[in-house]
Design an enzyme around this catalytic site. Structure first.
Site, PDB file in Angstrom:
ATOM      1  N   CYS A   8       0.863  -1.183   0.000  1.00  0.00           N
ATOM      2  CA  CYS A   8       0.000   0.000   0.000  1.00  0.00           C
ATOM      3  C   CYS A   8       0.897   1.231   0.000  1.00  0.00           C
ATOM      4  CB  CYS A   8      -0.987  -0.020   1.170  1.00  0.00           C
ATOM      5  SG  CYS A   8      -0.254   0.189   2.809  1.00  0.00           S
ATOM      6  N   ASN A  11       2.498   1.352   4.409  1.00  0.00           N
ATOM      7  CA  ASN A  11       2.671   0.071   5.087  1.00  0.00           C
ATOM      8  C   ASN A  11       2.312   0.148   6.572  1.00  0.00           C
ATOM      9  OD1 ASN A  11       5.309  -2.228   5.908  1.00  0.00           O
ATOM     10  ND2 ASN A  11       3.340  -2.756   5.053  1.00  0.00           N
ATOM     11  N   CYS A  13      -1.440   0.592   7.334  1.00  0.00           N
ATOM     12  CA  CYS A  13      -2.874   0.301   7.438  1.00  0.00           C
ATOM     13  C   CYS A  13      -3.258  -0.894   6.565  1.00  0.00           C
ATOM     14  CB  CYS A  13      -3.720   1.515   7.032  1.00  0.00           C
ATOM     15  SG  CYS A  13      -3.522   2.976   8.073  1.00  0.00           S
ATOM     16  N   ARG A  14      -3.454  -0.643   5.276  1.00  0.00           N
ATOM     17  CA  ARG A  14      -4.001  -1.659   4.382  1.00  0.00           C
ATOM     18  C   ARG A  14      -3.109  -2.873   4.188  1.00  0.00           C
ATOM     19  NH1 ARG A  14      -5.275   2.578  -0.274  1.00  0.00           N
ATOM     20  NH2 ARG A  14      -3.472   3.507   0.758  1.00  0.00           N
ATOM     21  N   SER A  15      -1.850  -2.653   3.828  1.00  0.00           N
ATOM     22  CA  SER A  15      -1.003  -3.819   3.533  1.00  0.00           C
ATOM     23  C   SER A  15      -0.731  -4.678   4.766  1.00  0.00           C
ATOM     24  CB  SER A  15       0.279  -3.415   2.817  1.00  0.00           C
ATOM     25  OG  SER A  15       1.038  -2.483   3.538  1.00  0.00           O
ATOM     26  N   ASP A 131      -7.827   4.326   1.159  1.00  0.00           N
ATOM     27  CA  ASP A 131      -7.031   4.488   2.368  1.00  0.00           C
ATOM     28  C   ASP A 131      -7.914   4.912   3.539  1.00  0.00           C
ATOM     29  OD1 ASP A 131      -5.077   4.926   4.259  1.00  0.00           O
ATOM     30  OD2 ASP A 131      -3.833   6.178   2.954  1.00  0.00           O
TER      31      ASP A 131
END
Length: 179
Positions: A8, A11, A13-15, A131
Protein backbone atom coordinates in the site's frame (compact mmCIF):
# COMPACT_ATOMS: atom_id res chain seq x y z
CA UNK A 1 8.40 -21.45 -0.78
CA UNK A 2 5.78 -19.33 -2.55
CA UNK A 3 6.29 -15.68 -1.62
CA UNK A 4 3.71 -12.87 -1.51
CA UNK A 5 4.06 -9.20 -0.64
CA UNK A 6 1.07 -6.90 -0.04
CA UNK A 7 1.76 -3.25 -0.89
CA UNK A 8 0.00 0.00 0.00
CA UNK A 9 1.23 3.57 0.51
CA UNK A 10 2.98 3.69 3.89
CA UNK A 11 2.67 0.07 5.09
CA UNK A 12 0.81 0.99 8.28
CA UNK A 13 -2.87 0.30 7.44
CA UNK A 14 -4.00 -1.66 4.38
CA UNK A 15 -1.00 -3.82 3.53
CA UNK A 16 -0.42 -5.01 7.13
CA UNK A 17 -4.12 -5.90 7.38
CA UNK A 18 -3.76 -7.93 4.18
CA UNK A 19 -0.48 -9.50 5.31
CA UNK A 20 -1.84 -10.77 8.62
CA UNK A 21 -5.21 -11.87 7.19
CA UNK A 22 -3.40 -13.82 4.46
CA UNK A 23 -1.01 -15.43 6.93
CA UNK A 24 -3.90 -16.65 9.04
CA UNK A 25 -5.76 -17.95 6.00
CA UNK A 26 -2.72 -19.86 4.74
CA UNK A 27 -2.26 -21.34 8.22
CA UNK A 28 -5.90 -22.41 8.30
CA UNK A 29 -5.52 -23.96 4.85
CA UNK A 30 -2.50 -25.96 5.99
CA UNK A 31 -0.19 -24.02 3.67
CA UNK A 32 1.77 -21.91 6.16
CA UNK A 33 4.90 -23.99 5.58
CA UNK A 34 4.65 -23.41 1.85
CA UNK A 35 3.76 -19.71 1.64
CA UNK A 36 5.53 -16.63 2.99
CA UNK A 37 3.63 -13.33 3.26
CA UNK A 38 4.94 -9.89 4.12
CA UNK A 39 4.05 -6.30 3.31
CA UNK A 40 5.58 -3.00 2.28
CA UNK A 41 4.73 0.52 1.15
CA UNK A 42 5.55 2.47 -1.99
CA UNK A 43 6.44 5.48 0.16
CA UNK A 44 9.13 5.85 2.82
CA UNK A 45 7.14 8.37 4.88
CA UNK A 46 6.20 5.77 7.52
CA UNK A 47 9.44 3.76 7.41
CA UNK A 48 9.95 1.90 10.70
CA UNK A 49 6.63 2.99 12.17
CA UNK A 50 4.23 0.50 13.78
CA UNK A 51 0.84 -0.26 12.36
CA UNK A 52 -1.67 2.60 12.66
CA UNK A 53 -3.36 2.28 16.08
CA UNK A 54 -6.83 2.08 14.48
CA UNK A 55 -5.72 -0.74 12.17
CA UNK A 56 -3.98 -2.40 15.11
CA UNK A 57 -7.14 -2.31 17.21
CA UNK A 58 -9.22 -3.74 14.39
CA UNK A 59 -6.68 -6.53 13.86
CA UNK A 60 -6.59 -7.30 17.60
CA UNK A 61 -10.38 -7.66 17.59
CA UNK A 62 -10.04 -9.99 14.58
CA UNK A 63 -7.48 -12.09 16.44
CA UNK A 64 -4.45 -10.84 14.49
CA UNK A 65 -1.31 -9.67 16.30
CA UNK A 66 0.55 -6.96 14.39
CA UNK A 67 2.30 -5.57 17.46
CA UNK A 68 5.78 -6.25 16.05
CA UNK A 69 5.08 -4.77 12.62
CA UNK A 70 7.47 -2.08 11.39
CA UNK A 71 6.71 -0.33 8.12
CA UNK A 72 9.08 -1.01 5.26
CA UNK A 73 9.45 0.28 1.73
CA UNK A 74 9.02 -1.92 -1.32
CA UNK A 75 12.41 -2.31 -2.97
CA UNK A 76 12.25 -3.32 -6.66
CA UNK A 77 14.88 -6.02 -6.01
CA UNK A 78 12.06 -7.84 -4.20
CA UNK A 79 10.52 -8.71 -7.55
CA UNK A 80 13.21 -11.37 -7.90
CA UNK A 81 12.07 -13.35 -4.86
CA UNK A 82 8.32 -12.69 -4.88
CA UNK A 83 5.84 -14.79 -6.79
CA UNK A 84 2.89 -12.47 -6.24
CA UNK A 85 2.87 -8.72 -5.57
CA UNK A 86 -0.54 -7.60 -4.30
CA UNK A 87 -1.33 -3.91 -4.73
CA UNK A 88 -4.03 -2.59 -2.42
CA UNK A 89 -5.07 0.29 -4.66
CA UNK A 90 -4.84 1.19 -8.33
CA UNK A 91 -2.20 3.87 -7.67
CA UNK A 92 -0.02 1.19 -6.04
CA UNK A 93 -0.61 -1.18 -8.96
CA UNK A 94 0.57 1.50 -11.39
CA UNK A 95 3.60 2.41 -9.29
CA UNK A 96 4.66 -1.21 -8.83
CA UNK A 97 4.37 -1.93 -12.55
CA UNK A 98 6.54 1.14 -13.21
CA UNK A 99 9.13 -0.15 -10.73
CA UNK A 100 9.20 -3.62 -12.30
CA UNK A 101 12.51 -4.26 -14.05
CA UNK A 102 10.90 -6.27 -16.85
CA UNK A 103 7.60 -7.67 -18.13
CA UNK A 104 7.95 -10.89 -16.12
CA UNK A 105 8.20 -8.87 -12.92
CA UNK A 106 5.32 -6.59 -13.95
CA UNK A 107 3.16 -9.68 -14.54
CA UNK A 108 3.50 -10.57 -10.84
CA UNK A 109 1.63 -7.39 -9.85
CA UNK A 110 -2.10 -7.78 -9.20
CA UNK A 111 -4.72 -5.85 -7.32
CA UNK A 112 -5.78 -7.73 -4.21
CA UNK A 113 -9.45 -7.35 -5.13
CA UNK A 114 -8.88 -9.19 -8.42
CA UNK A 115 -9.21 -12.28 -6.21
CA UNK A 116 -12.63 -11.29 -4.80
CA UNK A 117 -15.27 -13.20 -6.80
CA UNK A 118 -17.91 -10.57 -5.94
CA UNK A 119 -16.10 -8.03 -8.13
CA UNK A 120 -14.73 -10.37 -10.78
CA UNK A 121 -14.82 -8.83 -14.21
CA UNK A 122 -15.06 -5.24 -12.98
CA UNK A 123 -12.83 -2.57 -14.46
CA UNK A 124 -9.43 -2.30 -12.78
CA UNK A 125 -10.21 1.30 -11.82
CA UNK A 126 -12.97 0.04 -9.50
CA UNK A 127 -10.88 -2.58 -7.70
CA UNK A 128 -8.88 -0.36 -5.39
CA UNK A 129 -9.19 -0.33 -1.63
CA UNK A 130 -9.27 3.26 -0.42
CA UNK A 131 -7.03 4.49 2.37
CA UNK A 132 -8.88 4.42 5.72
CA UNK A 133 -6.20 6.60 7.35
CA UNK A 134 -8.23 9.73 6.65
CA UNK A 135 -11.42 8.35 8.19
CA UNK A 136 -12.76 6.81 11.33
CA UNK A 137 -13.19 3.28 12.67
CA UNK A 138 -15.95 2.52 10.18
CA UNK A 139 -13.53 3.22 7.31
CA UNK A 140 -11.08 0.70 8.75
CA UNK A 141 -13.91 -1.84 9.06
CA UNK A 142 -14.91 -1.28 5.43
CA UNK A 143 -11.32 -1.58 4.28
CA UNK A 144 -10.77 -4.77 6.26
CA UNK A 145 -14.00 -6.20 4.85
CA UNK A 146 -12.76 -5.61 1.31
CA UNK A 147 -9.44 -7.26 2.15
CA UNK A 148 -11.10 -10.23 3.86
CA UNK A 149 -13.39 -10.79 0.87
CA UNK A 150 -10.36 -11.24 -1.41
CA UNK A 151 -8.27 -13.43 0.91
CA UNK A 152 -9.98 -16.78 0.11
CA UNK A 153 -9.47 -16.17 -3.61
CA UNK A 154 -5.76 -15.55 -3.08
CA UNK A 155 -5.48 -18.75 -1.05
CA UNK A 156 -7.32 -20.76 -3.72
CA UNK A 157 -5.15 -19.32 -6.51
CA UNK A 158 -1.91 -20.02 -4.65
CA UNK A 159 -3.06 -23.50 -3.63
CA UNK A 160 -3.79 -24.28 -7.28
CA UNK A 161 -0.39 -22.96 -8.27
CA UNK A 162 1.26 -25.08 -5.61
CA UNK A 163 -0.76 -28.08 -6.73
CA UNK A 164 -2.36 -28.51 -3.33
CA UNK A 165 -5.89 -27.28 -3.94
CA UNK A 166 -8.29 -29.27 -1.80
CA UNK A 167 -11.83 -28.57 -0.74
CA UNK A 168 -10.75 -28.62 2.92
CA UNK A 169 -8.04 -26.02 2.30
CA UNK A 170 -10.46 -23.82 0.41
CA UNK A 171 -13.08 -24.09 3.14
CA UNK A 172 -10.52 -23.27 5.83
CA UNK A 173 -9.27 -20.29 3.85
CA UNK A 174 -12.79 -18.98 3.36
CA UNK A 175 -13.53 -19.30 7.06
CA UNK A 176 -10.26 -17.60 8.01
CA UNK A 177 -10.86 -14.76 5.55
CA UNK A 178 -14.27 -14.04 7.07
CA UNK A 179 -12.95 -13.88 10.63
Amino acid sequence: MYSIVAVCTGNICRSPMAEFALRRAFEAAGLAGHVRVDSAGVSDEELGNPVDPRAGELMRRAGLDASRHAAQVFDPVRFADRDLVLALDVVHWRRLRTLAPDEAAAAKVHLLREFDPAVAGEERSGLGIYDPWYGGPEDFETTYGMIAAAVPGVVRAVARELGTARDAAQDAAQDAGRA
